[in-house]
Design an enzyme around this catalytic site. Structure first.
Site, PDB file in Angstrom:
ATOM      1  N   PRO A   1       0.795  -1.223   0.000  1.00  0.00           N
ATOM      2  CA  PRO A   1       0.000   0.000   0.000  1.00  0.00           C
ATOM      3  C   PRO A   1       0.833   1.281   0.000  1.00  0.00           C
ATOM      4  CG  PRO A   1      -0.168  -1.160   2.102  1.00  0.00           C
ATOM      5  CD  PRO A   1       0.514  -2.083   1.140  1.00  0.00           C
ATOM      6  N   ASN A   2       0.314   2.238  -0.745  1.00  0.00           N
ATOM      7  CA  ASN A   2       0.848   3.605  -0.835  1.00  0.00           C
ATOM      8  C   ASN A   2       2.138   3.727  -1.642  1.00  0.00           C
ATOM      9  OD1 ASN A   2      -1.219   4.898   0.810  1.00  0.00           O
ATOM     10  ND2 ASN A   2      -0.321   3.763   2.502  1.00  0.00           N
TER      11      ASN A   2
ATOM     12  N   ARG B   1       5.528  12.429  -2.720  1.00  0.00           N
ATOM     13  CA  ARG B   1       5.613  12.994  -1.367  1.00  0.00           C
ATOM     14  C   ARG B   1       6.731  12.312  -0.600  1.00  0.00           C
ATOM     15  NH1 ARG B   1       0.293  12.223   1.679  1.00  0.00           N
ATOM     16  NH2 ARG B   1       1.533  13.306   3.231  1.00  0.00           N
TER      17      ARG B   1
ATOM     18  N   TYR C   1      11.736   8.487   1.335  1.00  0.00           N
ATOM     19  CA  TYR C   1      11.659   7.388   0.368  1.00  0.00           C
ATOM     20  C   TYR C   1      12.400   7.656  -0.943  1.00  0.00           C
ATOM     21  CZ  TYR C   1       8.048   5.801   3.579  1.00  0.00           C
ATOM     22  OH  TYR C   1       7.383   5.386   4.702  1.00  0.00           O
TER      23      TYR C   1
ATOM     24  N   ASN D   1       8.069  -5.694  -1.185  1.00  0.00           N
ATOM     25  CA  ASN D   1       8.030  -4.558  -0.268  1.00  0.00           C
ATOM     26  C   ASN D   1       6.573  -4.429   0.173  1.00  0.00           C
ATOM     27  OD1 ASN D   1       7.926  -2.196   1.130  1.00  0.00           O
ATOM     28  ND2 ASN D   1       9.172  -1.020  -0.307  1.00  0.00           N
TER      29      ASN D   1
ATOM     30  N   ALA E   1       3.308  -0.774   4.698  1.00  0.00           N
ATOM     31  CA  ALA E   1       2.949  -0.853   6.119  1.00  0.00           C
ATOM     32  C   ALA E   1       2.390  -2.227   6.506  1.00  0.00           C
ATOM     33  CB  ALA E   1       1.946   0.249   6.464  1.00  0.00           C
TER      34      ALA E   1
ATOM     35  N   HIS F   1       4.261  -4.679   8.928  1.00  0.00           N
ATOM     36  CA  HIS F   1       4.299  -4.638  10.387  1.00  0.00           C
ATOM     37  C   HIS F   1       3.152  -5.379  11.078  1.00  0.00           C
ATOM     38  CE1 HIS F   1       7.373  -1.863   9.257  1.00  0.00           C
ATOM     39  NE2 HIS F   1       6.512  -1.026   8.708  1.00  0.00           N
TER      40      HIS F   1
ATOM     41  N   ASP G   1       1.531 -15.779   6.159  1.00  0.00           N
ATOM     42  CA  ASP G   1       1.089 -17.157   5.914  1.00  0.00           C
ATOM     43  C   ASP G   1       1.178 -17.516   4.428  1.00  0.00           C
ATOM     44  OD1 ASP G   1       0.636 -17.571   8.590  1.00  0.00           O
ATOM     45  OD2 ASP G   1      -1.556 -17.433   8.477  1.00  0.00           O
TER      46      ASP G   1
ATOM     47  N   GLU H   1      12.650  -9.703   1.235  1.00  0.00           N
ATOM     48  CA  GLU H   1      11.911  -8.530   1.714  1.00  0.00           C
ATOM     49  C   GLU H   1      12.777  -7.297   1.457  1.00  0.00           C
ATOM     50  OE1 GLU H   1      11.624  -8.582   5.953  1.00  0.00           O
ATOM     51  OE2 GLU H   1      10.259  -6.862   6.057  1.00  0.00           O
TER      52      GLU H   1
ATOM     53  N   HIS I   1      12.947  -2.870   1.679  1.00  0.00           N
ATOM     54  CA  HIS I   1      12.388  -1.577   2.092  1.00  0.00           C
ATOM     55  C   HIS I   1      13.304  -0.465   1.621  1.00  0.00           C
ATOM     56  CE1 HIS I   1       9.410  -3.493   4.584  1.00  0.00           C
ATOM     57  NE2 HIS I   1      10.355  -4.301   5.019  1.00  0.00           N
ATOM     58  N   LEU I   2      12.709   0.613   1.180  1.00  0.00           N
ATOM     59  CA  LEU I   2      13.484   1.785   0.759  1.00  0.00           C
ATOM     60  C   LEU I   2      14.162   2.425   1.962  1.00  0.00           C
ATOM     61  CD1 LEU I   2      10.703   3.170  -1.547  1.00  0.00           C
ATOM     62  CD2 LEU I   2      12.946   2.409  -2.345  1.00  0.00           C
ATOM     63  N   SER I   3      13.360   2.673   2.993  1.00  0.00           N
ATOM     64  CA  SER I   3      13.873   3.259   4.229  1.00  0.00           C
ATOM     65  C   SER I   3      14.370   2.146   5.140  1.00  0.00           C
ATOM     66  CB  SER I   3      12.761   4.053   4.927  1.00  0.00           C
ATOM     67  OG  SER I   3      11.745   3.173   5.397  1.00  0.00           O
TER      68      SER I   3
ATOM     69  N   ARG J   1      13.290   3.988  12.499  1.00  0.00           N
ATOM     70  CA  ARG J   1      12.123   4.887  12.504  1.00  0.00           C
ATOM     71  C   ARG J   1      11.247   4.618  13.739  1.00  0.00           C
ATOM     72  NH1 ARG J   1       9.552   4.749   6.703  1.00  0.00           N
ATOM     73  NH2 ARG J   1       8.538   6.622   7.542  1.00  0.00           N
TER      74      ARG J   1
ATOM     75  N   ARG K   1       7.353   0.410  13.513  1.00  0.00           N
ATOM     76  CA  ARG K   1       7.931  -0.119  12.270  1.00  0.00           C
ATOM     77  C   ARG K   1       9.058  -1.122  12.542  1.00  0.00           C
ATOM     78  NH1 ARG K   1       6.049   3.434   8.067  1.00  0.00           N
ATOM     79  NH2 ARG K   1       5.724   5.529   8.898  1.00  0.00           N
TER      80      ARG K   1
HETATM   81  O1  CA2 Z   1      10.680   1.800   3.535  1.00  0.00           O
HETATM   82  C1  CA2 Z   1       9.822   1.126   2.956  1.00  0.00           C
HETATM   83  O2  CA2 Z   1       9.993   0.668   1.812  1.00  0.00           O
HETATM   84  C2  CA2 Z   1       8.460   0.897   3.620  1.00  0.00           C
HETATM   85  O3  CA2 Z   1       8.020  -0.413   3.286  1.00  0.00           O
HETATM   86  C3  CA2 Z   1       7.529   1.952   3.051  1.00  0.00           C
HETATM   87  C4  CA2 Z   1       6.149   1.947   3.699  1.00  0.00           C
HETATM   88  C5  CA2 Z   1       6.274   1.996   5.231  1.00  0.00           C
HETATM   89  O4  CA2 Z   1       4.986   1.877   5.827  1.00  0.00           O
HETATM   90  C6  CA2 Z   1       7.181   0.904   5.763  1.00  0.00           C
HETATM   91  O5  CA2 Z   1       7.282   1.056   7.170  1.00  0.00           O
HETATM   92  C7  CA2 Z   1       8.549   0.977   5.140  1.00  0.00           C
HETATM   93  C8  CA2 Z   1       5.307   3.144   3.251  1.00  0.00           C
HETATM   94  C9  CA2 Z   1       5.231   3.333   1.781  1.00  0.00           C
HETATM   95  C10 CA2 Z   1       4.450   4.604   1.520  1.00  0.00           C
HETATM   96  O6  CA2 Z   1       5.193   5.418   0.678  1.00  0.00           O
HETATM   97  C11 CA2 Z   1       4.762   6.686   0.479  1.00  0.00           C
HETATM   98  C12 CA2 Z   1       5.381   7.382  -0.526  1.00  0.00           C
HETATM   99  C13 CA2 Z   1       5.011   8.670  -0.797  1.00  0.00           C
HETATM  100  C14 CA2 Z   1       4.022   9.283  -0.047  1.00  0.00           C
HETATM  101  C15 CA2 Z   1       3.401   8.593   0.981  1.00  0.00           C
HETATM  102  C16 CA2 Z   1       3.782   7.286   1.242  1.00  0.00           C
END
Ligand code: CA2
Length: 147
Positions: free
Chosen positions: A12-13, A20, A25, A76, A79, A82, A89, A100, A102-104, A109, A113
């Site tokens: 998601p997202n 943003r 990210y 990836n 959210a 978590h 499963d 797995e 993740h960008l961040s 954080r 997370r």
């Molecule tokens: O660091 C990552 O790749 C995450 O999977 C990114 C997720 C975050 O919930 C994880 O804790 C770590 C969030 C992705 C949402 O990305 C956005 C990008 C632009 C604007 C809003 C959200």
């Protein structure tokens, strides 16, 4: 061909990437990340199939559809990482390597997370390297597949 396919899943997202929070990210779009995965995969004779979804069930079904059809999964989960035990499963029922990514670096954080329910069913996890994480993840898959 069946065993050349690498499923890349985005949770998601992640469709909002590049619009943003570039300080967290990066400024690349999801299409840019998929392109990194595709180029790296091609170097190892793998073809990327990508799905982004904001819905847990859709990601679960994509993991099911990879069984017996895809060689490996790079995920990836956003959210869902978590708390989405259904994704845990589903991945547990997949036979090949799971990486797995993740960008961040979620460990650096907010405390919520710091837990990944996906990590226990992944071959390994890569976090904190931005888009380069997608190259590293596909490289790891290729090594695990002996390619
Ligand atoms: O660091 C990552 O790749 C995450 O999977 C990114 C997720 C975050 O919930 C994880 O804790 C770590 C969030 C992705 C949402 O990305 C956005 C990008 C632009 C604007 C809003 C959200």
């Amino acid at each position: 061909m069946m065993n050349q396919t690498l499923l890349v899943l985005s949770g998601p997202n992640l469709n909002l990437l590049g619009e943003r929070q570039p300080e967290v990210y990066g400024d690349e779009t999801l299409a840019d990340l998929v392109a990194v995965a595709e180029v790296t995969a091609a170097e190892h004779g793998l073809v990327v199939e990508h799905l982004q979804s904001n819905h847990e069930g859709e990601l679960v079904e994509a993991i099911h559809s990879a069984r017996g059809r895809c060689a490996a999964i790079v995920v990836n989960p956003g959210a869902f990482t978590h708390y989405a035990w259904a994704i845990h499963d589903a991945l547990a029922a997949f036979d090949g390597p799971v990486v797995e990514v993740h960008l961040s670096n979620p460990a650096a954080r907010e405390p919520w997370r710091h837990t990944s329910v996906v990590a226990p069913v992944a071959s390994g996890s890569i976090a904190g390297f931005g888009s380069d994480g997608y190259r590293l993840a596909v490289q790891a898959v290729a090594t695990l597949l002996g390619r």
